[in-house]
Scaffold this motif. Structure first.
Motif, PDB file in Angstrom:
ATOM      1  N   GLN A  21       0.827  -1.212   0.000  1.00 18.85           N
ATOM      2  CA  GLN A  21       0.000   0.000   0.000  1.00 18.85           C
ATOM      3  C   GLN A  21       0.861   1.262   0.000  1.00 18.85           C
ATOM      4  O   GLN A  21       0.582   2.219  -0.716  1.00 18.85           O
ATOM      5  CB  GLN A  21      -0.939  -0.005   1.219  1.00 18.85           C
ATOM      6  CG  GLN A  21      -1.934  -1.137   1.219  1.00 18.85           C
ATOM      7  CD  GLN A  21      -2.931  -0.994   0.087  1.00 18.85           C
ATOM      8  OE1 GLN A  21      -3.181   0.088  -0.423  1.00 18.85           O
ATOM      9  NE2 GLN A  21      -3.503  -2.118  -0.318  1.00 18.85           N
ATOM     10  N   ALA A  22       1.920   1.259   0.791  1.00 17.22           N
ATOM     11  CA  ALA A  22       2.806   2.426   0.849  1.00 17.22           C
ATOM     12  C   ALA A  22       3.526   2.611  -0.490  1.00 17.22           C
ATOM     13  O   ALA A  22       3.694   3.743  -0.971  1.00 17.22           O
ATOM     14  CB  ALA A  22       3.817   2.264   1.974  1.00 17.22           C
ATOM     15  N   PHE A  23       3.940   1.515  -1.112  1.00 14.05           N
ATOM     16  CA  PHE A  23       4.600   1.592  -2.409  1.00 14.05           C
ATOM     17  C   PHE A  23       3.657   2.170  -3.457  1.00 14.05           C
ATOM     18  O   PHE A  23       4.031   3.054  -4.233  1.00 14.05           O
ATOM     19  CB  PHE A  23       5.085   0.203  -2.825  1.00 14.05           C
ATOM     20  CG  PHE A  23       5.695   0.160  -4.182  1.00 14.05           C
ATOM     21  CD1 PHE A  23       6.964   0.671  -4.391  1.00 14.05           C
ATOM     22  CD2 PHE A  23       5.001  -0.359  -5.259  1.00 14.05           C
ATOM     23  CE1 PHE A  23       7.542   0.639  -5.653  1.00 14.05           C
ATOM     24  CE2 PHE A  23       5.558  -0.391  -6.518  1.00 14.05           C
ATOM     25  CZ  PHE A  23       6.835   0.108  -6.712  1.00 14.05           C
ATOM     26  N   ALA A  24       2.410   1.700  -3.475  1.00 12.64           N
ATOM     27  CA  ALA A  24       1.424   2.205  -4.437  1.00 12.64           C
ATOM     28  C   ALA A  24       1.163   3.696  -4.213  1.00 12.64           C
ATOM     29  O   ALA A  24       1.042   4.462  -5.175  1.00 12.64           O
ATOM     30  CB  ALA A  24       0.136   1.410  -4.328  1.00 12.64           C
ATOM     31  N   ALA A  25       1.097   4.105  -2.939  1.00 16.83           N
ATOM     32  CA  ALA A  25       0.870   5.526  -2.648  1.00 16.83           C
ATOM     33  C   ALA A  25       2.044   6.379  -3.128  1.00 16.83           C
ATOM     34  O   ALA A  25       1.847   7.472  -3.673  1.00 16.83           O
ATOM     35  CB  ALA A  25       0.652   5.720  -1.152  1.00 16.83           C
ATOM     36  N   ARG A  26       3.298   5.885  -2.940  1.00 17.41           N
ATOM     37  CA  ARG A  26       4.473   6.634  -3.411  1.00 17.41           C
ATOM     38  C   ARG A  26       4.471   6.769  -4.927  1.00 17.41           C
ATOM     39  O   ARG A  26       4.771   7.830  -5.469  1.00 17.41           O
ATOM     40  CB  ARG A  26       5.753   5.927  -2.959  1.00 17.41           C
ATOM     41  CG  ARG A  26       6.167   6.231  -1.545  1.00 17.41           C
ATOM     42  CD  ARG A  26       7.617   5.826  -1.302  1.00 17.41           C
ATOM     43  NE  ARG A  26       7.936   4.516  -1.837  1.00 17.41           N
ATOM     44  CZ  ARG A  26       8.055   3.392  -1.119  1.00 17.41           C
ATOM     45  NH1 ARG A  26       7.854   3.431   0.181  1.00 17.41           N
ATOM     46  NH2 ARG A  26       8.376   2.244  -1.698  1.00 17.41           N
ATOM     47  N   VAL A  27       4.136   5.696  -5.619  1.00 19.36           N
ATOM     48  CA  VAL A  27       4.105   5.739  -7.082  1.00 19.36           C
ATOM     49  C   VAL A  27       3.040   6.723  -7.553  1.00 19.36           C
ATOM     50  O   VAL A  27       3.270   7.523  -8.465  1.00 19.36           O
ATOM     51  CB  VAL A  27       3.866   4.325  -7.662  1.00 19.36           C
ATOM     52  CG1 VAL A  27       3.567   4.392  -9.145  1.00 19.36           C
ATOM     53  CG2 VAL A  27       5.069   3.436  -7.400  1.00 19.36           C
ATOM     54  N   GLU A  28       1.870   6.699  -6.953  1.00 19.98           N
ATOM     55  CA  GLU A  28       0.803   7.632  -7.340  1.00 19.98           C
ATOM     56  C   GLU A  28       1.203   9.076  -7.077  1.00 19.98           C
ATOM     57  O   GLU A  28       0.891   9.969  -7.881  1.00 19.98           O
ATOM     58  CB  GLU A  28      -0.482   7.285  -6.609  1.00 19.98           C
ATOM     59  CG  GLU A  28      -1.158   6.050  -7.171  1.00 19.98           C
ATOM     60  CD  GLU A  28      -2.512   5.801  -6.539  1.00 19.98           C
ATOM     61  OE1 GLU A  28      -3.143   6.770  -6.066  1.00 19.98           O
ATOM     62  OE2 GLU A  28      -2.927   4.641  -6.535  1.00 19.98           O
ATOM     63  N   ARG A  29       1.887   9.341  -5.958  1.00 22.03           N
ATOM     64  CA  ARG A  29       2.346  10.702  -5.672  1.00 22.03           C
ATOM     65  C   ARG A  29       3.327  11.180  -6.729  1.00 22.03           C
ATOM     66  O   ARG A  29       3.253  12.309  -7.199  1.00 22.03           O
ATOM     67  CB  ARG A  29       3.009  10.761  -4.289  1.00 22.03           C
ATOM     68  CG  ARG A  29       2.089  11.141  -3.173  1.00 22.03           C
ATOM     69  CD  ARG A  29       2.838  11.587  -1.922  1.00 22.03           C
ATOM     70  NE  ARG A  29       3.978  10.754  -1.579  1.00 22.03           N
ATOM     71  CZ  ARG A  29       3.943   9.682  -0.779  1.00 22.03           C
ATOM     72  NH1 ARG A  29       2.802   9.289  -0.258  1.00 22.03           N
ATOM     73  NH2 ARG A  29       5.033   8.993  -0.521  1.00 22.03           N
ATOM     74  N   ARG A  30       4.256  10.296  -7.130  1.00 18.12           N
ATOM     75  CA  ARG A  30       5.224  10.680  -8.159  1.00 18.12           C
ATOM     76  C   ARG A  30       4.537  10.946  -9.490  1.00 18.12           C
ATOM     77  O   ARG A  30       4.880  11.888 -10.201  1.00 18.12           O
ATOM     78  CB  ARG A  30       6.270   9.589  -8.330  1.00 18.12           C
ATOM     79  CG  ARG A  30       7.280   9.557  -7.227  1.00 18.12           C
ATOM     80  CD  ARG A  30       8.336   8.519  -7.498  1.00 18.12           C
ATOM     81  NE  ARG A  30       9.271   8.448  -6.406  1.00 18.12           N
ATOM     82  CZ  ARG A  30      10.192   7.524  -6.289  1.00 18.12           C
ATOM     83  NH1 ARG A  30      10.295   6.578  -7.211  1.00 18.12           N
ATOM     84  NH2 ARG A  30      11.020   7.525  -5.276  1.00 18.12           N
ATOM     85  N   LEU A  31       3.572  10.109  -9.836  1.00 18.27           N
ATOM     86  CA  LEU A  31       2.847  10.324 -11.088  1.00 18.27           C
ATOM     87  C   LEU A  31       2.076  11.633 -11.054  1.00 18.27           C
ATOM     88  O   LEU A  31       2.066  12.384 -12.037  1.00 18.27           O
ATOM     89  CB  LEU A  31       1.906   9.156 -11.364  1.00 18.27           C
ATOM     90  CG  LEU A  31       2.566   7.846 -11.802  1.00 18.27           C
ATOM     91  CD1 LEU A  31       1.515   6.746 -11.905  1.00 18.27           C
ATOM     92  CD2 LEU A  31       3.272   8.019 -13.118  1.00 18.27           C
ATOM     93  N   ASN A  32       1.416  11.911  -9.944  1.00 12.91           N
ATOM     94  CA  ASN A  32       0.655  13.161  -9.833  1.00 12.91           C
ATOM     95  C   ASN A  32       1.580  14.369  -9.875  1.00 12.91           C
ATOM     96  O   ASN A  32       1.247  15.391 -10.472  1.00 12.91           O
ATOM     97  CB  ASN A  32      -0.175  13.173  -8.555  1.00 12.91           C
ATOM     98  CG  ASN A  32      -1.352  12.231  -8.650  1.00 12.91           C
ATOM     99  OD1 ASN A  32      -1.792  11.891  -9.742  1.00 12.91           O
ATOM    100  ND2 ASN A  32      -1.857  11.793  -7.517  1.00 12.91           N
ATOM    101  N   ARG A  33       2.748  14.261  -9.267  1.00 10.69           N
ATOM    102  CA  ARG A  33       3.701  15.366  -9.294  1.00 10.69           C
ATOM    103  C   ARG A  33       4.182  15.609 -10.730  1.00 10.69           C
ATOM    104  O   ARG A  33       4.329  16.742 -11.160  1.00 10.69           O
ATOM    105  CB  ARG A  33       4.882  15.048  -8.388  1.00 10.69           C
ATOM    106  CG  ARG A  33       5.840  16.188  -8.227  1.00 10.69           C
ATOM    107  CD  ARG A  33       6.916  15.906  -7.228  1.00 10.69           C
ATOM    108  NE  ARG A  33       6.848  14.525  -6.763  1.00 10.69           N
ATOM    109  CZ  ARG A  33       7.815  13.894  -6.121  1.00 10.69           C
ATOM    110  NH1 ARG A  33       8.917  14.511  -5.866  1.00 10.69           N
ATOM    111  NH2 ARG A  33       7.693  12.655  -5.728  1.00 10.69           N
ATOM    112  N   GLY A  34       4.395  14.525 -11.467  1.00  8.98           N
ATOM    113  CA  GLY A  34       4.810  14.664 -12.866  1.00  8.98           C
ATOM    114  C   GLY A  34       3.740  15.345 -13.696  1.00  8.98           C
ATOM    115  O   GLY A  34       4.037  16.192 -14.542  1.00  8.98           O
TER     116      GLY A  34
END
Length: 124
Positions: A24-37
């Motif tokens: 869950q934490a990994f998925a949240a980090r990936v989503e944050r990076r995508l949203n930041r991009g």
């Protein structure tokens, strides 16, 4: 027979992967990076649009547009006056309305058909 059972068991083990503790934490980090991009892309596209608008407006202002429009209007009036004196050639109109015009239409139809066939070949 034992090999078939072993392979089936092995397939089931690989098909049923266990979920890691931090999934869950990994998925949240990936989503944050995508949203930041995406946020950065939106800002860059907006900035490029504003810069392009400013450049276009400055070129429009410094290009002496009203003087060019006036010159174009004068040229259009002169061209219209010249075209008013030219009359269509009756021989040309007769040639286009007869057999020559028919063959031109057939030639254009063949060209159009060739273009359509070439487009269909490209699609398939």
């Amino acid at each position: 027979m034992a090999e078939v059972e072993f392979e089936r068991r092995l397939e089931r083990l690989f098909a049923a992967g266990s979920e890691l503790d931090d999934a869950q934490a990994f998925a949240a980090r990936v989503e944050r990076r995508l949203n930041r991009g995406w946020t950065a892309r939106r800002w860059l596209i907006g900035a490029a649009g504003i810069a392009g608008g400013v450049i276009g407006a400055s070129q429009l202002v410094f290009s002496n547009l009203p003087g060019r429009v006036e010159t174009a209007e004068q040229s259009a009036r002169a061209l219209g006056a010249g075209l008013a004196r030219v009359s269509p050639n009756p021989d040309l109109l007769a040639a286009l309305s007869g057999d020559y015009g028919l063959w031109m239409a057939v030639g254009l139809a063949v060209l159009t058909l060739g273009y359509a066939v070439s487009r269909m070949i490209d699609e398939f």
